[in-house]
Design a protein around this motif. Sequence first.
Motif, PDB file in Angstrom:
ATOM      1  N   ALA A 309       0.769 -33.416 -38.126  1.00 18.31           N
ATOM      2  CA  ALA A 309      -0.202 -33.604 -39.210  1.00 18.31           C
ATOM      3  C   ALA A 309      -1.350 -34.461 -38.696  1.00 18.31           C
ATOM      4  O   ALA A 309      -1.134 -35.415 -37.948  1.00 18.31           O
ATOM      5  CB  ALA A 309       0.480 -34.286 -40.393  1.00 18.31           C
ATOM      6  N   VAL A 311      -3.892 -37.332 -38.446  1.00 19.32           N
ATOM      7  CA  VAL A 311      -3.560 -38.706 -38.789  1.00 19.32           C
ATOM      8  C   VAL A 311      -4.588 -39.364 -39.695  1.00 19.32           C
ATOM      9  O   VAL A 311      -4.247 -39.973 -40.691  1.00 19.32           O
ATOM     10  CB  VAL A 311      -3.384 -39.519 -37.495  1.00 19.32           C
ATOM     11  CG1 VAL A 311      -3.285 -40.995 -37.799  1.00 19.32           C
ATOM     12  CG2 VAL A 311      -2.146 -39.056 -36.781  1.00 19.32           C
ATOM     13  N   LEU A 317      -5.663 -38.098 -45.647  1.00 16.24           N
ATOM     14  CA  LEU A 317      -5.313 -39.381 -46.268  1.00 16.24           C
ATOM     15  C   LEU A 317      -5.126 -39.212 -47.769  1.00 16.24           C
ATOM     16  O   LEU A 317      -4.225 -39.799 -48.372  1.00 16.24           O
ATOM     17  CB  LEU A 317      -6.399 -40.417 -45.980  1.00 16.24           C
ATOM     18  CG  LEU A 317      -6.407 -40.960 -44.554  1.00 16.24           C
ATOM     19  CD1 LEU A 317      -7.604 -41.848 -44.331  1.00 16.24           C
ATOM     20  CD2 LEU A 317      -5.132 -41.708 -44.247  1.00 16.24           C
ATOM     21  N   VAL A 318      -6.003 -38.407 -48.360  1.00 21.47           N
ATOM     22  CA  VAL A 318      -5.878 -38.153 -49.808  1.00 21.47           C
ATOM     23  C   VAL A 318      -4.542 -37.462 -50.090  1.00 21.47           C
ATOM     24  O   VAL A 318      -3.803 -37.827 -51.010  1.00 21.47           O
ATOM     25  CB  VAL A 318      -7.071 -37.305 -50.286  1.00 21.47           C
ATOM     26  CG1 VAL A 318      -6.786 -36.683 -51.635  1.00 21.47           C
ATOM     27  CG2 VAL A 318      -8.328 -38.146 -50.342  1.00 21.47           C
ATOM     28  N   GLU A 320      -1.956 -37.585 -48.272  1.00 18.40           N
ATOM     29  CA  GLU A 320      -0.873 -38.520 -47.980  1.00 18.40           C
ATOM     30  C   GLU A 320      -0.634 -39.429 -49.178  1.00 18.40           C
ATOM     31  O   GLU A 320       0.524 -39.657 -49.571  1.00 18.40           O
ATOM     32  CB  GLU A 320      -1.243 -39.353 -46.758  1.00 18.40           C
ATOM     33  CG  GLU A 320      -0.068 -40.130 -46.220  1.00 18.40           C
ATOM     34  CD  GLU A 320      -0.530 -41.182 -45.231  1.00 18.40           C
ATOM     35  OE1 GLU A 320      -1.506 -40.911 -44.511  1.00 18.40           O
ATOM     36  OE2 GLU A 320       0.075 -42.254 -45.218  1.00 18.40           O
ATOM     37  N   MET A 324       2.739 -39.828 -51.268  1.00 19.93           N
ATOM     38  CA  MET A 324       3.367 -41.139 -51.462  1.00 19.93           C
ATOM     39  C   MET A 324       3.628 -41.397 -52.922  1.00 19.93           C
ATOM     40  O   MET A 324       4.702 -41.870 -53.314  1.00 19.93           O
ATOM     41  CB  MET A 324       2.431 -42.242 -50.950  1.00 19.93           C
ATOM     42  CG  MET A 324       2.170 -42.161 -49.504  1.00 19.93           C
ATOM     43  SD  MET A 324       3.449 -42.991 -48.603  1.00 19.93           S
ATOM     44  CE  MET A 324       2.461 -44.102 -47.704  1.00 19.93           C
ATOM     45  N   ASN A 325       2.649 -41.074 -53.737  1.00 20.74           N
ATOM     46  CA  ASN A 325       2.789 -41.347 -55.168  1.00 20.74           C
ATOM     47  C   ASN A 325       3.867 -40.482 -55.804  1.00 20.74           C
ATOM     48  O   ASN A 325       4.580 -40.949 -56.704  1.00 20.74           O
ATOM     49  CB  ASN A 325       1.449 -41.141 -55.874  1.00 20.74           C
ATOM     50  CG  ASN A 325       0.565 -42.358 -55.736  1.00 20.74           C
ATOM     51  OD1 ASN A 325       0.994 -43.464 -56.032  1.00 20.74           O
ATOM     52  ND2 ASN A 325      -0.644 -42.172 -55.247  1.00 20.74           N
TER      53      ASN A 325
END
Lengths: 371, 180
Positions: A309, A311, A317-318, A320, A324-325
Amino acid sequence: MRATAATVVKAVDVAPGAYNGANSAHKDKPDDLLYDLHHLAAVDSHPVDLEGFQSDPEKYLWESATFGVQGIVNRLFELPYEQSNTGPVVTLPGATTYLPRAKPLPEARQATRWEKFAKEKGITKKKRSRTVWDEDAQEWRPRWGYKRAKNGVEDAAIVEVKPGEDPNVDPWTQAQEAKSARVAKNLQQQAKNKGMGRGTSILAPGTKPGKRVGKREREAMAAATAAGPPAPVYGLPVDLPATKKHVQAPGGPGAASEEGGKAVPKKRGKVAGLKALEVAQQSTASLGKFDAKLAGEPEKKVKKVRKVAPVADSKSLVEESKRMNSVLSTVLRPKGTGPGTGKSHVNIDALEPERAGYSRKKGRGAVKRKK
Amino acid sequence: MRPLSEDETRKVFERLAKYVGGNLEQLVNRPDERYCFRYMDQRVYYVSERMMKIATNFGREHLLSIGTCVGRFTKSEKFHIYITFLDYLAQYASYKVWVKPQSEMGFLYGNNIIKSGLGRMTEGIPQYAGVVVYSMTDIPLGFGVAAQPTDVCKDLDPGANVVLHQGDVGEYLRVEDELS
């Protein structure tokens, strides 16, 4: 009108119009072609009329061809014919032209091992007599079959033990076993000869293609074929050619040196062999995926390709943070929700506002209504 | 350095949630700056995005650590929190235990806290909940697992375990080479 057998019908009667046609060549030309009706061939041996040919080659060839075909057809219709349910059937006469061989001559038959040996030694085949002298009966009895001579061990009531032999061995069993062994050996040798292509071939004179094979013979042949295909040889072949690295000795051809002129085998050894096996395993169109493996062959090493993926770019990042949420909400879900409880910790109405308040009528998760 | 897979994220969050509970959301979605978790050589690091982007300029063999080390995945893929994350744990801890001055050293050497060394503890700690250990002057000393729920602890013998040791600040000296 139903014709009787051997009725002769002339082509002129069948199609008179063709004979009255414009082709004057058919009428005037004398019909002295050589016909071979078996091969449906007509041979025109007249010299070629060069003037006529060169003036219009196509027309000339066409005329001569049609004349020949017409002659064949005429003669075919003159042959005696019989009626069948498909129509008139004519049996063509025998061939008059001899055609050369279509297929090559069959190979000369190879001599069997015994035949070769006999030839070398000069042994000739001697026919066995049908009768043998039977000592007990004092008569000539057949060698085998009905009322055969009782000369062997199997018919003797008592057998003397010779000085060097074991007295505890049953001579009749021994004789029987020996005979079975001889017969089996003979059948094996026959099968081997056959497998090597020696001896009688199907085209050799005197052989009957549909010869019946006895049970013992079949077993012997099966044994001979079961032995091969040859068993897979494991391990590395010893005669792997070494890639020679000819290093010129510094002192010239005569000088002896450790490196000079010595073959450096690069492709031997366990490591190189296993590497070669790895390469060979995937050297097919489907990279060895569907190949049948031998027993004991090492499994092909499958490299698991991990998806890398990205980095640090903003899109990942969005994603990710979203991921995460979602994991966070799963981890922090209230106690009565989650797998096994029947309740989801996710607020579906918040996710799909247009379907808020939706409840299933029937099936899993259906809300049972009071009647 | 790579982001955590979903499985790994879940394991880390579950571990952290044992100590910080619902405050985990504040760790994941910080109001001031965006922070992220990164995986490097079996260790998980908590680092701001800006720092992380800078760190991408270094090769794998050159990068030793970034941000704060949260913990480490063992060979059997279990996650253990490291003492380096104590600051955040202490900030967001849901269950706290205070230890008496005379038992501080014992805990800092890696021993469990026994009843006689216990100063006070928050109400309603369930058994085996993640607990952050403080000194009586509110300095975070380490973290552990509550051996008994709060109400049971009141009736325990003086020598019984109250908090099972998991990490303490003494490790910075004791096991310095293991920490990144």
